[in-house]
Design a protein around this motif. Structure first.
Motif, PDB file in Angstrom:
ATOM      1  N   VAL A  47      34.597  -4.674  10.626  1.00 51.42           N
ATOM      2  CA  VAL A  47      35.156  -4.059   9.415  1.00 51.42           C
ATOM      3  C   VAL A  47      35.145  -2.539   9.465  1.00 51.42           C
ATOM      4  O   VAL A  47      35.853  -1.881   8.701  1.00 51.42           O
ATOM      5  CB  VAL A  47      34.395  -4.534   8.147  1.00 51.42           C
ATOM      6  N   THR A  48      34.362  -1.948  10.366  1.00 52.55           N
ATOM      7  CA  THR A  48      34.247  -0.488  10.455  1.00 52.55           C
ATOM      8  C   THR A  48      35.242   0.114  11.430  1.00 52.55           C
ATOM      9  O   THR A  48      35.646   1.268  11.296  1.00 52.55           O
ATOM     10  CB  THR A  48      32.807  -0.094  10.873  1.00 52.55           C
ATOM     11  N   LEU A  49      35.669  -0.670  12.429  1.00 54.75           N
ATOM     12  CA  LEU A  49      36.545  -0.162  13.490  1.00 54.75           C
ATOM     13  C   LEU A  49      37.797   0.507  12.929  1.00 54.75           C
ATOM     14  O   LEU A  49      38.241   1.547  13.426  1.00 54.75           O
ATOM     15  CB  LEU A  49      36.933  -1.304  14.439  1.00 54.75           C
ATOM     16  N   SER A  50      38.371  -0.089  11.880  1.00 52.68           N
ATOM     17  CA  SER A  50      39.648   0.419  11.356  1.00 52.68           C
ATOM     18  C   SER A  50      39.520   1.802  10.714  1.00 52.68           C
ATOM     19  O   SER A  50      40.524   2.508  10.560  1.00 52.68           O
ATOM     20  CB  SER A  50      40.219  -0.571  10.338  1.00 52.68           C
ATOM     21  N   VAL A  51      38.313   2.201  10.312  1.00 61.36           N
ATOM     22  CA  VAL A  51      38.148   3.500   9.638  1.00 61.36           C
ATOM     23  C   VAL A  51      37.490   4.549  10.528  1.00 61.36           C
ATOM     24  O   VAL A  51      37.301   5.687  10.111  1.00 61.36           O
ATOM     25  CB  VAL A  51      37.319   3.330   8.342  1.00 61.36           C
ATOM     26  N   VAL A  52      37.134   4.166  11.756  1.00 65.11           N
ATOM     27  CA  VAL A  52      36.500   5.109  12.685  1.00 65.11           C
ATOM     28  C   VAL A  52      37.578   5.924  13.400  1.00 65.11           C
ATOM     29  O   VAL A  52      38.567   5.375  13.895  1.00 65.11           O
ATOM     30  CB  VAL A  52      35.620   4.365  13.717  1.00 65.11           C
ATOM     31  N   ARG A  53      37.391   7.237  13.481  1.00 69.63           N
ATOM     32  CA  ARG A  53      38.387   8.107  14.101  1.00 69.63           C
ATOM     33  C   ARG A  53      38.202   8.189  15.623  1.00 69.63           C
ATOM     34  O   ARG A  53      39.166   8.258  16.368  1.00 69.63           O
ATOM     35  CB  ARG A  53      38.308   9.509  13.482  1.00 69.63           C
TER      36      ARG A  53
END
Length: 411
Positions: A67-73
């Protein structure tokens, strides 16, 4: 049409799931046919605890990643963090296993002579699961399919040889299966290039994973023990052969688990969508799709119940014929599970996650209170009765929550 299917990610996801689940099923069946009941029981118990390890590690590493991958730059640095966090967690697990073997309690006597083989197999199993979920989270579904297919082919070749030419023993088989994981693990590691292992953002990643993972970790523990308490206890109270028979039957019913999961994956989004329009539409949909599915699922369970002896003998050989009653009991349990699926999906569609978790807590408490008496008095029949009681308690609690929320499926 064929080109469209081959280009569809859903097709590759389904194909990968079929390979993954099918390999697990075939491995269990082939080992049951190859090993004696004692050795297969040892293997089954090892796999049960590997799944516990995977549940705990996934809760801390891969589930927050999904769930975090999509918001990590900075994805490259994040992927490196995930790899090293997974590696260090598995090393810590191996350390705990070594300590457990050094303590040398009577429960571990049968495993001490296999400690190196167990550690190799466990490490390969856990990393195969990790890399598969890692690739799927990045939508690299074709890669996941190809790597799972490679591992499957290597494992089936090893087990096919052992089945035809007789088993070289559980220890040797565990090492050969461990070797079957290596090509995939090396290939994915090299393609990831996780070697720049210093990043200023790792601290923030760690905090994120701890914040998200602590509740997922507790939920994973509760759900695992809720589902496996009677399996583990049967090995302690009834012997390792009983555990092996129980796990063999569970593996046979694993095919039904795939069907139930597919049913939920299809019906749950539809239910959630209809719920935003009208609760009555959602209820009507759940009743309709459950009634239609009941014809197929019920007929399948009746056939399994009637031909229980033939099914378990075909899977494990004549040495398991005396456990045919476990297949009958499991068919009844799965009927209860299927009848409760509309309730489960309603709870999830309404995002009653706290009550979803509490239901499993109640289920576990029922098991903890009853398992010793049921196993001592009724052996594996007691284990099945305990699982049915726990499932009924879970569904009763969820029904009460739905009633409280004015969402009655059946009037």
């Amino acid at each position: 049409m064929i080109n469209h299917l081959l280009k569809s990610k859903k097709t590759w996801v389904l194909a990968d799931q079929a390979v993954f689940s099918g390999t697990s099923f075939l491995t269990t069946i082939m080992l049951a046919r190859t090993l004696d009941a004692m050795a297969f029981g040892l293997f089954a118990s090892i796999v049960v605890f590997i799944y516990l390890a995977i549940s705990m590690i996934s809760a801390l590493i891969i589930q927050p990643f999904q769930v975090t991958l999509s918001v990590v730059r900075h994805r490259t640095g994040y992927l490196s963090f995930i790899f090293w966090a997974q590696l260090l967690t598995v090393i810590a697990l191996i350390g705990l296993v070594f300590i457990a073997f050094k303590i040398s309690t009577p429960l571990l006597n049968n495993y001490i002579q296999l400690q190196v083989e167990i550690i190799c197999f466990t490490t390969g199993f856990i990393f195969q699961d990790f890399f598969r979920k890692l690739l799927l989270a990045q939508s690299q579904v074709k890669k996941a399919f190809m790597y799972d297919m490679l591992t499957a082919m290597l494992h089936i070749c090893v087990l096919g040889y052992a089945l035809v030419y007789k088993s070289p023993g559980l220890g040797t088989l565990l090492l050969l299966l461990s070797a079957g994981y290596m090509p995939t693990l090396l290939a994915v590691t090299i393609s990831m290039r996780p070697f720049p292992c210093h990043s200023q953002k790792w601290k923030s990643y760690l905090i994120t994973h701890i914040q998200q993972g602590k509740w997922l970790f507790m939920s994973a523990l509760v759900q695992w023990w809720s589902g496996n308490l009677f399996v583990v206890a049967s090995g302690i109270f009834l012997g390792i052969e009983a555990l092996g028979a129980f796990r063999l039957v569970q593996s046979l019913f694993g095919v039904l688990n795939v069907l139930l999961q597919a049913f939920e994956n299809y019906a749950l989004p539809q239910t959630s969508r209809l719920l935003t329009r009208s609760p009555e539409l959602a209820k009507s949909y759940l009743r309709r799709i459950s009634s239609r599915s009941a014809v197929f699922f019920g007929a399948l369970l009746v056939l399994i119940f009637l031909f229980s002896t033939e099914i378990i003998t075909l899977a494990g050989g004549m040495q398991y014929a005396r456990f045919a009653y476990v297949v009958k009991g499991m068919a009844i349990l799965y009927l209860i599970i299927f009848l409760g699926y509309p309730t489960r999906m309603a709870i999830r569609a309404m995002v009653l996650n706290r009550h979803f978790f509490l239901g499993y807590v109640i289920s576990l408490i029922i098991g903890l209170v009853s398992f010793q008496y049921l196993l001592e008095q009724y052996q594996l029949m007691g284990a099945l009765a305990g699982l049915m009681m726990s499932q009924l308690a879970l569904l009763t609690f969820w029904q009460l929550i739905l009633r409280k929320n004015n969402f009655l499926l059946w009037k």
